[in-house]
Design a protein around this motif. Structure first.
Motif, PDB file in Angstrom:
ATOM      1  N   LEU A 247       0.848  -1.315  -0.161  1.00 13.69           N
ATOM      2  CA  LEU A 247       0.035  -0.030   0.092  1.00 13.69           C
ATOM      3  C   LEU A 247       0.970   1.111   0.061  1.00 13.69           C
ATOM      4  CD1 LEU A 247      -2.908   1.292   0.198  1.00 13.69           C
ATOM      5  CD2 LEU A 247      -2.601   1.255   2.754  1.00 13.69           C
ATOM      6  N   LEU A 248       0.762   1.902  -1.131  1.00 12.62           N
ATOM      7  CA  LEU A 248       1.480   3.420  -1.220  1.00 12.62           C
ATOM      8  C   LEU A 248       0.670   4.457  -0.406  1.00 12.62           C
ATOM      9  CD1 LEU A 248       3.857   5.102  -2.206  1.00 12.62           C
ATOM     10  CD2 LEU A 248       2.546   5.151  -4.228  1.00 12.62           C
ATOM     11  N   GLN A 249       1.183   5.113   0.593  1.00 18.23           N
ATOM     12  CA  GLN A 249       0.427   5.835   1.313  1.00 18.23           C
ATOM     13  C   GLN A 249       1.189   7.274   1.312  1.00 18.23           C
ATOM     14  OE1 GLN A 249      -1.502   4.531   5.126  1.00 18.23           O
ATOM     15  NE2 GLN A 249      -0.277   6.309   5.795  1.00 18.23           N
ATOM     16  N   LEU A 250       0.603   8.325   1.090  1.00 19.34           N
ATOM     17  CA  LEU A 250       0.843   9.601   0.859  1.00 19.34           C
ATOM     18  C   LEU A 250       0.016  10.577   1.611  1.00 19.34           C
ATOM     19  CD1 LEU A 250       1.166  10.048  -3.108  1.00 19.34           C
ATOM     20  CD2 LEU A 250       2.935   9.249  -1.309  1.00 19.34           C
ATOM     21  N   ASN A 251       0.705  11.288   2.715  1.00 17.62           N
ATOM     22  CA  ASN A 251      -0.305  12.243   3.447  1.00 17.62           C
ATOM     23  C   ASN A 251       0.085  13.652   2.880  1.00 17.62           C
ATOM     24  OD1 ASN A 251      -0.791  10.114   5.137  1.00 17.62           O
ATOM     25  ND2 ASN A 251       0.343  10.851   6.938  1.00 17.62           N
ATOM     26  N   LEU A 252      -0.987  14.401   2.925  1.00 16.08           N
ATOM     27  CA  LEU A 252      -0.908  15.709   2.408  1.00 16.08           C
ATOM     28  C   LEU A 252      -1.123  16.747   3.254  1.00 16.08           C
ATOM     29  CD1 LEU A 252      -3.307  15.066  -0.778  1.00 16.08           C
ATOM     30  CD2 LEU A 252      -0.939  14.504  -0.784  1.00 16.08           C
ATOM     31  N   SER A 253      -0.579  18.093   2.990  1.00 17.66           N
ATOM     32  CA  SER A 253      -0.640  19.125   4.006  1.00 17.66           C
ATOM     33  C   SER A 253      -2.219  19.702   3.742  1.00 17.66           C
ATOM     34  CB  SER A 253      -0.093  20.399   3.282  1.00 17.66           C
ATOM     35  OG  SER A 253      -0.084  20.476   2.097  1.00 17.66           O
ATOM     36  N   ALA A 254      -2.466  20.424   4.971  1.00 20.17           N
ATOM     37  CA  ALA A 254      -4.010  20.849   4.971  1.00 20.17           C
ATOM     38  C   ALA A 254      -4.422  21.918   4.013  1.00 20.17           C
ATOM     39  CB  ALA A 254      -4.100  21.175   6.315  1.00 20.17           C
ATOM     40  N   GLN A 255      -3.496  22.613   3.472  1.00 20.51           N
ATOM     41  CA  GLN A 255      -3.742  23.670   2.511  1.00 20.51           C
ATOM     42  C   GLN A 255      -3.320  23.569   1.028  1.00 20.51           C
ATOM     43  OE1 GLN A 255      -5.935  26.061   3.769  1.00 20.51           O
ATOM     44  NE2 GLN A 255      -5.867  25.361   5.927  1.00 20.51           N
ATOM     45  N   PRO A 256      -4.020  23.935   0.334  1.00 20.34           N
ATOM     46  CA  PRO A 256      -3.549  23.956  -1.292  1.00 20.34           C
ATOM     47  C   PRO A 256      -2.159  24.680  -1.206  1.00 20.34           C
ATOM     48  CG  PRO A 256      -5.681  24.757  -1.135  1.00 20.34           C
ATOM     49  CD  PRO A 256      -5.365  24.750   0.259  1.00 20.34           C
ATOM     50  N   PRO A 257      -1.229  23.926  -2.218  1.00 21.97           N
ATOM     51  CA  PRO A 257      -1.218  23.080  -3.141  1.00 21.97           C
ATOM     52  C   PRO A 257      -1.323  21.543  -2.695  1.00 21.97           C
ATOM     53  CG  PRO A 257       0.803  24.038  -3.340  1.00 21.97           C
ATOM     54  CD  PRO A 257       0.330  24.575  -2.058  1.00 21.97           C
ATOM     55  N   PHE A 258      -1.694  21.274  -1.464  1.00 18.92           N
ATOM     56  CA  PHE A 258      -1.579  19.785  -0.863  1.00 18.92           C
ATOM     57  C   PHE A 258      -0.220  19.137  -1.350  1.00 18.92           C
ATOM     58  CE2 PHE A 258      -6.127  20.787  -2.065  1.00 18.92           C
ATOM     59  CZ  PHE A 258      -6.616  21.269  -0.611  1.00 18.92           C
ATOM     60  N   LYS A 259       0.770  19.901  -0.741  1.00 18.70           N
ATOM     61  CA  LYS A 259       2.091  19.017  -0.798  1.00 18.70           C
ATOM     62  C   LYS A 259       2.188  17.830   0.069  1.00 18.70           C
ATOM     63  CE  LYS A 259       4.459  21.808  -3.632  1.00 18.70           C
ATOM     64  NZ  LYS A 259       5.170  21.644  -4.707  1.00 18.70           N
ATOM     65  N   VAL A 260       3.011  16.959  -0.451  1.00 19.22           N
ATOM     66  CA  VAL A 260       3.175  15.616   0.374  1.00 19.22           C
ATOM     67  C   VAL A 260       3.937  15.715   1.544  1.00 19.22           C
ATOM     68  CG1 VAL A 260       3.948  13.247   0.389  1.00 19.22           C
ATOM     69  CG2 VAL A 260       2.819  14.308  -1.636  1.00 19.22           C
ATOM     70  N   THR A 261       3.510  15.404   2.759  1.00 18.52           N
ATOM     71  CA  THR A 261       4.111  15.473   4.168  1.00 18.52           C
ATOM     72  C   THR A 261       4.687  14.228   4.483  1.00 18.52           C
ATOM     73  OG1 THR A 261       2.000  15.028   5.273  1.00 18.52           O
ATOM     74  CG2 THR A 261       2.567  17.367   5.040  1.00 18.52           C
ATOM     75  N   MET A 262       4.274  13.165   4.062  1.00 18.28           N
ATOM     76  CA  MET A 262       4.878  11.610   4.212  1.00 18.28           C
ATOM     77  C   MET A 262       4.673  10.772   3.245  1.00 18.28           C
ATOM     78  SD  MET A 262       4.141   8.972   7.335  1.00 18.28           S
ATOM     79  CE  MET A 262       2.702   8.386   6.287  1.00 18.28           C
ATOM     80  N   VAL A 263       5.522   9.948   2.720  1.00 14.60           N
ATOM     81  CA  VAL A 263       5.580   9.015   1.751  1.00 14.60           C
ATOM     82  C   VAL A 263       5.887   7.661   2.593  1.00 14.60           C
ATOM     83  CG1 VAL A 263       6.203   8.006  -0.374  1.00 14.60           C
ATOM     84  CG2 VAL A 263       6.248  10.692  -0.061  1.00 14.60           C
ATOM     85  N   ASP A 264       4.972   6.837   2.364  1.00 17.52           N
ATOM     86  CA  ASP A 264       5.292   5.374   3.034  1.00 17.52           C
ATOM     87  C   ASP A 264       4.784   4.059   2.041  1.00 17.52           C
ATOM     88  OD1 ASP A 264       6.619   3.690   5.062  1.00 17.52           O
ATOM     89  OD2 ASP A 264       5.736   4.725   6.515  1.00 17.52           O
ATOM     90  N   LEU A 265       5.312   3.000   2.256  1.00 16.53           N
ATOM     91  CA  LEU A 265       4.827   1.878   1.678  1.00 16.53           C
ATOM     92  C   LEU A 265       4.610   0.643   2.722  1.00 16.53           C
ATOM     93  CD1 LEU A 265       4.427   1.247  -1.427  1.00 16.53           C
ATOM     94  CD2 LEU A 265       6.892  -0.005  -1.380  1.00 16.53           C
TER      95      LEU A 265
END
Length: 492
Positions: free
Chosen positions: A127-145
């Protein structure tokens, strides 16, 4: 990696995502059109990076997609860490294929994008999981597999010899693809069913691993630390309800709240200790626990003691200081006398890695900068301690598992306390120094150990009377072996 030209590859990824969304419209209905576009865009960017042959694809992805705060995390080394992490994932899996439509969910107030992938090298699902920031442009705050085992269906049962044969064949395939370097031991109550070693203990001099090779355990030392504390409690030399500051001078801590922490909370990772902000990396050269005392003022409390589970290396470091204070012995001497000697673990110890201990594996990680494997001996501690970093063999850890479950190290009551989850302490999957989980293979206890160039673990299948030990000297090495074994064990 795929040889598809970059522009064509991007188009194919978007088409594949669109097709999966149509095929899985039942799942997609839960997302708005904006959510679908956001999820698809984020997964497409990640897949482009993972599938590209371009050597700069990872660094471009990190610079373009990750949030500035993430890049500056880990004392400003977040960018380098993510480049190394994602480069190693690409090398390890060789090719990751998209297997499901991207999903976007709101978890704990955070937008989280995910999709299922399949690895060419490990033959497993993730499972590839990307956490996004709360505000646009919704940058990735964490990448995990994460491992994402396929749902098992009723099929032919395996005998133990058949299971061993399939596990051995799988380990051989991993080793042949260059993604397993280490040793494996699988045993039941009658003895060893299978053990093997693959890969190189030293790549420079082409020294192969063997079943007696000493591998770095990383966090697996925490089991020995917990047992030591419980042994001292069994001898009535301390109580698990004792406050930490009874044994470690409270003036060493920056916050008076440390006076509320108990030994029981440290054992179960519920003391609330957060990630430390040490001023430099000189502590990697420390060989004695006493040298860490000036650094204790840098330990933060990120939660009220006892309020929630927060895994903490520093908590186990503090328990090592308690062991020394109560026993009058160094941590190394105590563990050697009261655990290793009792269990017959003659090859185990917290060895100085710059010494001349024989048959010791060097850890390796893939370097994006060097475009080759790189030793980890310049990034981890020069010597292990109560938080991790010791060395052992698969044979010694099997002896440890037998001594533990045979009540040679602790009474039956305290052994059960160690290997039982502590939901009453807010540790639902952890006991005292042992991970504890219940699933399709019954109750499984043990501990993993992961660091740069280290991937190890011990799992004791309590309900099936089985023990599996995997020690690896490269990133992620043990993970697919455990995942495959878990699937096979369901067919016993």
């Amino acid at each position: 990696m795929l040889a598809t030209p970059l522009k064509l590859h991007i188009v194919l990824v978007h088409c594949w995502i669109a097709m999966l969304m149509l095929l899985q419209s039942g799942l997609a209905m839960a997302m708005s059109e904006d959510d679908k576009v956001l999820a698809g865009t984020k997964i497409a960017a990640a897949m482009q990076m993972l599938q590209s042959d371009d050597a700069q694809a990872v660094s471009r992805y990190v610079d373009n997609e990750l949030h500035p705060d993430t890049l500056q995390s880990f004392a400003g080394s977040g960018r380098e860490r993510y480049i190394a992490f994602l480069s190693d994932i690409k090398r390890f899996h060789r090719s990751l294929q998209l297997e499901s439509a991207p999903q976007l969910e709101l978890r704990n107030g955070l937008q989280q994008v995910s999709a299922h992938l399949r690895s060419a090298n490990t033959e497993l699902n993730y499972l590839l999981q990307l956490n996004l920031s709360a505000q646009p442009p919704f940058k990735v705050t964490m990448v995990d597999l994460f491992d994402a085992p396929a749902k098992t269906t009723a099929g032919a049962k395996l005998t133990r010899p058949q299971l061993v044969r399939q596990l051995a064949d799988y380990v051989d395939r991993l080793a042949g693809r260059g993604v397993f370097s280490g040793a494996v031991l699988f045993a039941d109550e009658q003895g060893v069913l299978y053990q093997s070693a693959s890969g190189m203990a030293d790549l420079r001099f082409q020294v192969p691993n063997n079943v007696d090779t000493r591998f770095n355990l990383a966090s697996m030392n925490k089991m020995f630390t917990a047992i030591s504390i419980l042994q001292l409690a069994q001898a009535n030399k301390l109580s698990l309800q004792d406050k930490l500051v009874r044994y470690v001078n409270p003036s060493l801590f920056a916050s008076a709240d440390f006076q509320h922490i108990t030994l029981q909370q440290l054992l179960s990772h519920t003391a609330g200790i957060g990630w430390p902000d040490y001023p430099d990396q000189l502590h990697n050269q420390y060989r004695q626990l006493q040298q860490f005392r000036p650094l204790l003022k840098h330990l933060p409390l990120s939660a009220k003691p006892g309020s929630r589970y927060m895994y903490s290396n520093e908590g186990m470091l503090l328990l090592g200081m308690v062991i020394e204070q109560v026993s009058g012995l160094s941590y190394d001497a105590y563990v050697q006398q009261h655990i290793y000697a009792k269990a017959g673990m003659m090859a185990s110890g917290n060895f100085d890695i710059d010494g001349v201990t024989p048959n010791m594996a060097m850890g390796y990680t893939y370097s994006a900068q060097l475009q080759s494997m790189q030793s980890n001996w310049f990034v981890h501690g020069v010597k292990g301690n109560s938080a991790g970093g010791g060395y052992s063999t698969v044979g010694d850890l099997y002896k440890f598992a037998k001594a533990l479950t045979g009540y040679q190290l602790l009474s039956a009551e305290l052994t059960q306390a160690a290997i039982s989850a502590k939901p009453e302490l807010n540790a639902r999957s952890y006991g005292y120094g042992f991970s504890v989980r219940r699933g399709s293979n019954g109750v499984v206890v043990g501990h993993g150990g992961d660091f740069i160039g280290i991937s190890s673990g011990l799992r004791i299948y309590r309900d099936k009377g089985l023990v599996l030990i995997v020690l690896g000297n490269q990133n992620f090495a043990s993970d697919p072996v455990f995942a495959k074994a878990e699937a096979l064990l369901q067919q016993l």
